[in-house]
Design a protein around this motif. Structure first.
Motif, mmCIF file in Angstrom:
data_model
loop_
_atom_site.group_PDB
_atom_site.id
_atom_site.type_symbol
_atom_site.label_atom_id
_atom_site.label_comp_id
_atom_site.label_asym_id
_atom_site.label_seq_id
_atom_site.Cartn_x
_atom_site.Cartn_y
_atom_site.Cartn_z
ATOM 1 N N MET A 38 1.538 7.847 -9.437
ATOM 2 C CA MET A 38 2.332 6.664 -9.119
ATOM 3 C C MET A 38 1.523 5.408 -9.455
ATOM 4 S SD MET A 38 3.767 5.363 -5.428
ATOM 5 C CE MET A 38 4.743 6.831 -5.180
ATOM 6 N N LYS A 39 2.081 4.562 -10.299
ATOM 7 C CA LYS A 39 1.425 3.315 -10.689
ATOM 8 C C LYS A 39 2.018 2.162 -9.878
ATOM 9 C CE LYS A 39 2.489 3.929 -14.997
ATOM 10 N NZ LYS A 39 2.609 3.714 -16.457
ATOM 11 N N TYR A 40 1.135 1.318 -9.356
ATOM 12 C CA TYR A 40 1.614 0.251 -8.479
ATOM 13 C C TYR A 40 0.823 -1.030 -8.709
ATOM 14 C CZ TYR A 40 -2.534 0.322 -5.530
ATOM 15 O OH TYR A 40 -3.825 0.192 -5.074
ATOM 16 N N ALA A 41 1.375 -2.130 -8.218
ATOM 17 C CA ALA A 41 0.680 -3.415 -8.176
ATOM 18 C C ALA A 41 1.033 -4.086 -6.862
ATOM 19 C CB ALA A 41 1.084 -4.300 -9.355
ATOM 20 N N LYS A 77 -4.454 8.336 -1.441
ATOM 21 C CA LYS A 77 -3.296 9.151 -1.838
ATOM 22 C C LYS A 77 -3.223 9.333 -3.355
ATOM 23 C CE LYS A 77 -1.614 9.469 2.375
ATOM 24 N NZ LYS A 77 -1.544 10.759 3.098
ATOM 25 N N HIS A 78 -4.263 8.857 -4.038
ATOM 26 C CA HIS A 78 -4.370 9.001 -5.493
ATOM 27 C C HIS A 78 -3.302 8.210 -6.249
ATOM 28 C CE1 HIS A 78 -7.372 12.040 -4.664
ATOM 29 N NE2 HIS A 78 -6.492 12.711 -3.920
ATOM 30 N N MET A 120 4.872 7.381 3.390
ATOM 31 C CA MET A 120 6.212 7.713 2.902
ATOM 32 C C MET A 120 6.265 7.643 1.382
ATOM 33 S SD MET A 120 8.816 6.084 5.730
ATOM 34 C CE MET A 120 10.166 7.128 5.194
ATOM 35 N N MET A 121 5.544 6.695 0.792
ATOM 36 C CA MET A 121 5.510 6.623 -0.669
ATOM 37 C C MET A 121 4.881 7.875 -1.267
ATOM 38 S SD MET A 121 4.474 2.609 -1.343
ATOM 39 C CE MET A 121 4.513 2.788 -3.143
ATOM 40 N N ALA A 122 3.918 8.452 -0.572
ATOM 41 C CA ALA A 122 3.232 9.644 -1.062
ATOM 42 C C ALA A 122 4.079 10.900 -0.923
ATOM 43 C CB ALA A 122 1.915 9.828 -0.322
ATOM 44 N N LEU A 123 4.967 10.926 0.066
ATOM 45 C CA LEU A 123 5.686 12.156 0.394
ATOM 46 C C LEU A 123 7.143 12.167 -0.037
ATOM 47 C CD1 LEU A 123 4.333 12.789 4.015
ATOM 48 C CD2 LEU A 123 3.693 14.005 1.913
ATOM 49 N N GLU A 124 7.778 11.003 -0.151
ATOM 50 C CA GLU A 124 9.228 10.965 -0.343
ATOM 51 C C GLU A 124 9.617 10.208 -1.599
ATOM 52 O OE1 GLU A 124 11.402 9.702 3.056
ATOM 53 O OE2 GLU A 124 10.095 10.730 4.488
ATOM 54 N N GLN A 125 10.765 10.613 -2.154
ATOM 55 C CA GLN A 125 11.368 9.862 -3.246
ATOM 56 C C GLN A 125 12.228 8.745 -2.652
ATOM 57 O OE1 GLN A 125 11.074 10.034 -6.622
ATOM 58 N NE2 GLN A 125 9.407 11.521 -6.259
ATOM 59 N N PRO A 126 12.048 7.523 -3.091
ATOM 60 C CA PRO A 126 12.830 6.431 -2.513
ATOM 61 C C PRO A 126 14.265 6.417 -3.028
ATOM 62 C CG PRO A 126 11.533 5.595 -4.318
ATOM 63 C CD PRO A 126 11.140 7.043 -4.155
ATOM 64 N N ARG A 127 15.125 5.781 -2.271
ATOM 65 C CA ARG A 127 16.456 5.448 -2.768
ATOM 66 C C ARG A 127 16.351 4.102 -3.479
ATOM 67 N NH1 ARG A 127 21.231 2.798 -0.486
ATOM 68 N NH2 ARG A 127 19.975 2.293 1.332
ATOM 69 N N ILE A 128 16.792 4.053 -4.720
ATOM 70 C CA ILE A 128 16.703 2.823 -5.500
ATOM 71 C C ILE A 128 18.000 2.032 -5.346
ATOM 72 C CG2 ILE A 128 16.359 1.809 -7.767
ATOM 73 C CD1 ILE A 128 13.885 3.182 -6.631
ATOM 74 N N TYR A 149 12.715 3.381 1.428
ATOM 75 C CA TYR A 149 12.268 4.646 2.009
ATOM 76 C C TYR A 149 12.913 4.901 3.366
ATOM 77 C CZ TYR A 149 8.801 4.915 -1.677
ATOM 78 O OH TYR A 149 8.186 5.000 -2.911
ATOM 79 N N ARG A 150 13.622 3.917 3.870
ATOM 80 C CA ARG A 150 14.377 4.085 5.106
ATOM 81 C C ARG A 150 15.527 3.086 5.060
ATOM 82 N NH1 ARG A 150 9.884 1.507 9.267
ATOM 83 N NH2 ARG A 150 9.906 -0.620 8.410
#
Length: 272
Positions: free
Chosen positions: A1-4, A27-28, A89-97, A246-247
């Motif tokens: 997962m790439k983030y800023a 969480k890598h 939650m970012m590490a474990l779940e797929q978000p709703r976009i 995520y929620r």
């Protein structure tokens, strides 16, 4: 997962950004400020607007996540003390976009055409006097405006400047633009509707300058001064902005908490 991460610059937001980086490394997650998949905004709605414009050229490839450090923001789902929960939650779940409409602003001058995208709103004001402009809708004359200015808002921006000048609050699922007046002057020469107008996705409006005048354009938080504007076309953009959820937290809950200050425990389990 790439983030800023984009933070507001105050000490609390900066410390939260450092904490996010630390937890993300565990969480890598991969920090990539040039080509992120997720952009975390830490601050307020203004910070998220800054993040949106920073990554506007990659708007189709980026999803935003807001963390607010003050009052509840319309673009922020997370509070300052929930950074650990967010990373987990970012590490474990797929978000709703969730995708929100944007406004496209086409600025015409005798020498050039410029295009802008707005997440919240576009405003046009006279600098040295009142704004004088003809308003066309779908290439037909609608009204002659004279007054302090005009606000063109997106649905997600309808709770901002638009609301303060009497415009309606619009759910972001409705792909539309809203035209609202700022202190219009009505007489036999200049006549306006006197209320906000909503345009659906396939409509557009043109604001045509009717005299030589110095104008201030504000696209979200970005201000531009011009004296050579011929016309400005406003429409619903073909592109949208994406938010990673995520929620669940409904738009109307955000409206209630922002403006009504009404704490109803019965609704705490009904966020969707």
């Amino acid at each position: 997962m790439k983030y800023a991460v984009i933070d507001r610059g105050d000490s609390l937001s900066q410390s939260l950004a450092q904490k996010f980086h630390q937890l993300a490394a565990e969480k890598h997650f991969v920090r990539n400020d040039d080509r992120p998949e997720f952009v975390i905004s830490i601050g307020g709605d203004g910070t998220l607007l800054h993040a949106f414009h920073k990554y506007i050229d990659r708007i189709a490839d980026v999803a935003f996540i807001g963390v607010h450090t003050g009052h509840l923001g319309f673009y922020a789902d997370w509070q300052a003390d929930e950074i650990e929960e967010l990373v987990a939650m970012m590490a474990l779940e797929q978000p709703r976009i969730v995708r929100y409409p944007l406004a496209e602003i086409q600025l015409e001058t005798p020498s050039e055409t410029n295009h802008y995208l707005s997440l919240n709103e576009f405003t046009l004001k006279g600098v040295d006097g009142t704004l004088v402009a003809q308003i066309n809708i779908n290439d037909e004359m609608f009204e002659m405006f004279r007054g302090d200015g005009i606000v063109i808002s997106t649905p997600s921006g309808s709770t901002a400047y638009n609301k303060s000048v009497g415009g309606a609050i619009v759910h972001p699922s409705i792909e539309s633009l809203q035209i609202a007046e700022i202190a219009s002057i009505n007489n036999r020469v200049y006549r306006t509707l006197g209320s906000s107008v909503m345009l659906p996705q396939h409509h557009h409006c043109d604001i045509i300058s009717k005299k030589e005048q110095k104008l201030q354009l504000t696209i979200d938080h970005v201000s531009i001064m011009r004296s050579d504007i011929s016309s400005i076309r406003c429409s619903v953009a073909s592109r949208k902005v994406s938010f990673a959820r995520y929620r669940p937290f409904t738009f109307w809950n955000r409206v209630r908490e922002a403006f009504l200050d009404y704490d109803d425990d019965r609704n705490s389990g009904k966020r969707s």
